[in-house]
Enzyme design. Sequence first.
Site, PDB file in Angstrom:
ATOM      1  N   ASN A 176      -8.032 -22.414 -13.199  1.00 57.82           N
ATOM      2  CA  ASN A 176      -9.065 -21.384 -13.325  1.00 57.82           C
ATOM      3  C   ASN A 176      -9.963 -21.746 -14.516  1.00 57.82           C
ATOM      4  O   ASN A 176      -9.476 -21.873 -15.642  1.00 57.82           O
ATOM      5  CB  ASN A 176      -8.362 -20.029 -13.526  1.00 57.82           C
ATOM      6  CG  ASN A 176      -9.348 -18.884 -13.714  1.00 57.82           C
ATOM      7  OD1 ASN A 176     -10.350 -19.039 -14.408  1.00 57.82           O
ATOM      8  ND2 ASN A 176      -9.062 -17.748 -13.119  1.00 57.82           N
TER       9      ASN A 176
ATOM     10  N   HIS B 231     -12.735 -19.420 -18.407  1.00 62.16           N
ATOM     11  CA  HIS B 231     -12.913 -19.314 -19.859  1.00 62.16           C
ATOM     12  C   HIS B 231     -13.682 -20.482 -20.474  1.00 62.16           C
ATOM     13  O   HIS B 231     -14.050 -20.421 -21.646  1.00 62.16           O
ATOM     14  CB  HIS B 231     -11.568 -19.035 -20.532  1.00 62.16           C
ATOM     15  CG  HIS B 231     -11.062 -17.693 -20.090  1.00 62.16           C
ATOM     16  ND1 HIS B 231     -11.772 -16.531 -20.347  1.00 62.16           N
ATOM     17  CD2 HIS B 231     -10.001 -17.332 -19.341  1.00 62.16           C
ATOM     18  CE1 HIS B 231     -11.125 -15.510 -19.791  1.00 62.16           C
ATOM     19  NE2 HIS B 231     -10.054 -15.970 -19.180  1.00 62.16           N
TER      20      HIS B 231
ATOM     21  N   HIS C  71     -13.555 -16.632 -11.044  1.00 66.65           N
ATOM     22  CA  HIS C  71     -13.651 -15.187 -10.812  1.00 66.65           C
ATOM     23  C   HIS C  71     -15.038 -14.717 -11.232  1.00 66.65           C
ATOM     24  O   HIS C  71     -15.369 -14.732 -12.420  1.00 66.65           O
ATOM     25  CB  HIS C  71     -12.571 -14.487 -11.646  1.00 66.65           C
ATOM     26  CG  HIS C  71     -12.492 -13.001 -11.449  1.00 66.65           C
ATOM     27  ND1 HIS C  71     -11.596 -12.219 -12.146  1.00 66.65           N
ATOM     28  CD2 HIS C  71     -13.180 -12.154 -10.642  1.00 66.65           C
ATOM     29  CE1 HIS C  71     -11.750 -10.962 -11.777  1.00 66.65           C
ATOM     30  NE2 HIS C  71     -12.702 -10.889 -10.881  1.00 66.65           N
TER      31      HIS C  71
ATOM     32  N   ARG D  30     -16.927 -11.853 -11.991  1.00 66.72           N
ATOM     33  CA  ARG D  30     -16.675 -10.434 -12.258  1.00 66.72           C
ATOM     34  C   ARG D  30     -17.949  -9.626 -12.101  1.00 66.72           C
ATOM     35  O   ARG D  30     -19.056 -10.152 -12.254  1.00 66.72           O
ATOM     36  CB  ARG D  30     -16.119 -10.251 -13.675  1.00 66.72           C
ATOM     37  CG  ARG D  30     -14.716 -10.811 -13.857  1.00 66.72           C
ATOM     38  CD  ARG D  30     -14.188 -10.476 -15.236  1.00 66.72           C
ATOM     39  NE  ARG D  30     -13.826  -9.085 -15.345  1.00 66.72           N
ATOM     40  CZ  ARG D  30     -12.565  -8.623 -15.275  1.00 66.72           C
ATOM     41  NH1 ARG D  30     -11.563  -9.450 -15.142  1.00 66.72           N
ATOM     42  NH2 ARG D  30     -12.327  -7.343 -15.365  1.00 66.72           N
TER      43      ARG D  30
ATOM     44  N   ARG E 232     -19.129 -11.498 -17.059  1.00 69.19           N
ATOM     45  CA  ARG E 232     -18.823 -11.828 -18.462  1.00 69.19           C
ATOM     46  C   ARG E 232     -18.517 -13.307 -18.662  1.00 69.19           C
ATOM     47  O   ARG E 232     -18.634 -13.820 -19.740  1.00 69.19           O
ATOM     48  CB  ARG E 232     -17.684 -10.965 -18.993  1.00 69.19           C
ATOM     49  CG  ARG E 232     -16.345 -11.316 -18.416  1.00 69.19           C
ATOM     50  CD  ARG E 232     -15.236 -10.504 -19.051  1.00 69.19           C
ATOM     51  NE  ARG E 232     -15.301  -9.106 -18.704  1.00 69.19           N
ATOM     52  CZ  ARG E 232     -14.235  -8.295 -18.712  1.00 69.19           C
ATOM     53  NH1 ARG E 232     -13.065  -8.764 -19.090  1.00 69.19           N
ATOM     54  NH2 ARG E 232     -14.332  -7.038 -18.367  1.00 69.19           N
TER      55      ARG E 232
ATOM     56  N   GLU F 272     -12.197 -15.744  -6.726  1.00 69.38           N
ATOM     57  CA  GLU F 272     -11.593 -14.445  -7.055  1.00 69.38           C
ATOM     58  C   GLU F 272     -12.675 -13.390  -7.063  1.00 69.38           C
ATOM     59  O   GLU F 272     -13.730 -13.581  -7.684  1.00 69.38           O
ATOM     60  CB  GLU F 272     -10.970 -14.494  -8.445  1.00 69.38           C
ATOM     61  CG  GLU F 272      -9.564 -14.985  -8.445  1.00 69.38           C
ATOM     62  CD  GLU F 272      -8.961 -14.876  -9.832  1.00 69.38           C
ATOM     63  OE1 GLU F 272      -9.321 -13.962 -10.583  1.00 69.38           O
ATOM     64  OE2 GLU F 272      -8.156 -15.740 -10.162  1.00 69.38           O
TER      65      GLU F 272
ATOM     66  N   THR G  37      -7.429  -9.315 -15.731  1.00 63.30           N
ATOM     67  CA  THR G  37      -6.945  -8.584 -14.554  1.00 63.30           C
ATOM     68  C   THR G  37      -5.554  -8.043 -14.873  1.00 63.30           C
ATOM     69  O   THR G  37      -4.574  -8.780 -14.864  1.00 63.30           O
ATOM     70  CB  THR G  37      -6.912  -9.524 -13.335  1.00 63.30           C
ATOM     71  OG1 THR G  37      -8.146 -10.239 -13.287  1.00 63.30           O
ATOM     72  CG2 THR G  37      -6.746  -8.752 -12.052  1.00 63.30           C
TER      73      THR G  37
ATOM     74  N   GLU H 216      -0.779 -13.602  -3.912  1.00 65.51           N
ATOM     75  CA  GLU H 216      -0.583 -14.221  -5.223  1.00 65.51           C
ATOM     76  C   GLU H 216       0.162 -13.206  -6.077  1.00 65.51           C
ATOM     77  O   GLU H 216      -0.330 -12.094  -6.312  1.00 65.51           O
ATOM     78  CB  GLU H 216      -1.925 -14.604  -5.865  1.00 65.51           C
ATOM     79  CG  GLU H 216      -1.697 -15.249  -7.222  1.00 65.51           C
ATOM     80  CD  GLU H 216      -2.916 -15.940  -7.810  1.00 65.51           C
ATOM     81  OE1 GLU H 216      -3.761 -16.432  -7.034  1.00 65.51           O
ATOM     82  OE2 GLU H 216      -3.005 -15.978  -9.042  1.00 65.51           O
TER      83      GLU H 216
ATOM     84  N   HIS I   2      -1.062 -15.854 -13.558  1.00 64.33           N
ATOM     85  CA  HIS I   2      -1.513 -14.981 -14.648  1.00 64.33           C
ATOM     86  C   HIS I   2      -0.615 -15.126 -15.871  1.00 64.33           C
ATOM     87  O   HIS I   2       0.584 -14.885 -15.801  1.00 64.33           O
ATOM     88  CB  HIS I   2      -1.603 -13.495 -14.267  1.00 64.33           C
ATOM     89  CG  HIS I   2      -2.650 -12.792 -15.075  1.00 64.33           C
ATOM     90  ND1 HIS I   2      -2.435 -12.407 -16.380  1.00 64.33           N
ATOM     91  CD2 HIS I   2      -3.932 -12.456 -14.796  1.00 64.33           C
ATOM     92  CE1 HIS I   2      -3.540 -11.858 -16.845  1.00 64.33           C
ATOM     93  NE2 HIS I   2      -4.471 -11.879 -15.916  1.00 64.33           N
TER      94      HIS I   2
HETATM   95  N1  PXP Z   1      -4.637 -15.447 -10.781  1.00 62.22           N
HETATM   96  C1  PXP Z   1      -5.463 -14.383 -10.746  1.00 62.22           C
HETATM   97  C2  PXP Z   1      -5.572 -13.625  -9.481  1.00 62.22           C
HETATM   98  C3  PXP Z   1      -6.225 -14.018 -11.887  1.00 62.22           C
HETATM   99  O1  PXP Z   1      -7.029 -12.939 -11.841  1.00 62.22           O
HETATM  100  C4  PXP Z   1      -6.134 -14.814 -13.037  1.00 62.22           C
HETATM  101  C5  PXP Z   1      -6.968 -14.487 -14.231  1.00 62.22           C
HETATM  102  O2  PXP Z   1      -8.312 -14.591 -13.917  1.00 62.22           O
HETATM  103  C6  PXP Z   1      -5.287 -15.925 -13.007  1.00 62.22           C
HETATM  104  C7  PXP Z   1      -4.522 -16.203 -11.868  1.00 62.22           C
HETATM  105  C8  PXP Z   1      -5.148 -16.839 -14.174  1.00 62.22           C
HETATM  106  O3  PXP Z   1      -4.613 -16.149 -15.247  1.00 62.22           O
HETATM  107  P1  PXP Z   1      -4.619 -16.842 -16.666  1.00 62.22           P
HETATM  108  O4  PXP Z   1      -6.053 -17.052 -17.037  1.00 62.22           O
HETATM  109  O5  PXP Z   1      -3.915 -15.853 -17.538  1.00 62.22           O
HETATM  110  O6  PXP Z   1      -3.884 -18.134 -16.528  1.00 62.22           O
END
Ligand code: PXP
Length: 248
Positions: free
Chosen positions: A14, A17, A50, A52, A56, A77, A108, A158, A197
């Site tokens: 992901n 960030h 994602h 949003r 952001r 996402e 999330t 998931e 997550h």
């Molecule tokens: N899976 C989903 C559905 C999420 O919303 C997120 C966070 O955007 C992640 C995985 C990844 O989480 P993390 O950034 O904490 O690794």
Amino acid sequence: MDKNYVGFLRLGVNIDHVATVRNARGGIHPDPVDAAVLAIEAGADGITAHLREDRRHIRDADIPRLKETITKPLNFEMAATDEMLAIAIETKPNAACLVPEKREEVTTEGGLDVAGHLDRIRDIAAALKENDIRVSLFIEADQKQLDAAATIGADIIELHTGRYCDHTGASRQDELTRIQNAAQIGHDLGLECHAGHGLGFDTVGDIAAIPELVELNIGHFLIGASVLMGLKPAVSEMRRLMDQARKI
Ligand code: PXP
């Protein structure tokens, strides 16, 4: 391949960030699309982003650029809104992962309440499937939500690992058992099981060892680690830990 290997576990990276850092200065650096390419070169099997409601981190223009550039599947996402549905249909990602979204939350925070919004989520899922987009639902490891996911014909669940990562000691073990059981139930219901997550180098092993899981999605930790050790070494190390955990 090693005969004691329980099956390949995909790593979805992901890159949200990277966009968070970019947006801190409002310009174009660092580019999350460049990060996606590097992550794939280092062994990522897919990229997650994602978009949003408040934009952001990922921005609208990032999504088509990601889709055009990356050579691995895009997992989009999204909140279960008409606006995001239209963007998903326009983009045609490999999969769309429906997540709950509250404007004031930092990330999330919990799973999607599929059981509580069955008709709405069924409609969104049907529209995605009509457009050949696989439907993933980000849910808590909870029987009611698993049954609801199967009822609406989701392709993927998931499982939310946030609480597992946040807890320590016996309560972490309880969370792990809950996720293990949910993965087994999900698999028996015919759902493809993913998890994610909050996962990092110290928490990925026990989750990666769950045999029914076929994909982990990991973001914040990897992007943070990349500041200290570089993105490619961070992704490679995560890949190594995942492979190690799959050996039985
Ligand atoms: N899976 C989903 C559905 C999420 O919303 C997120 C966070 O955007 C992640 C995985 C990844 O989480 P993390 O950034 O904490 O690794």
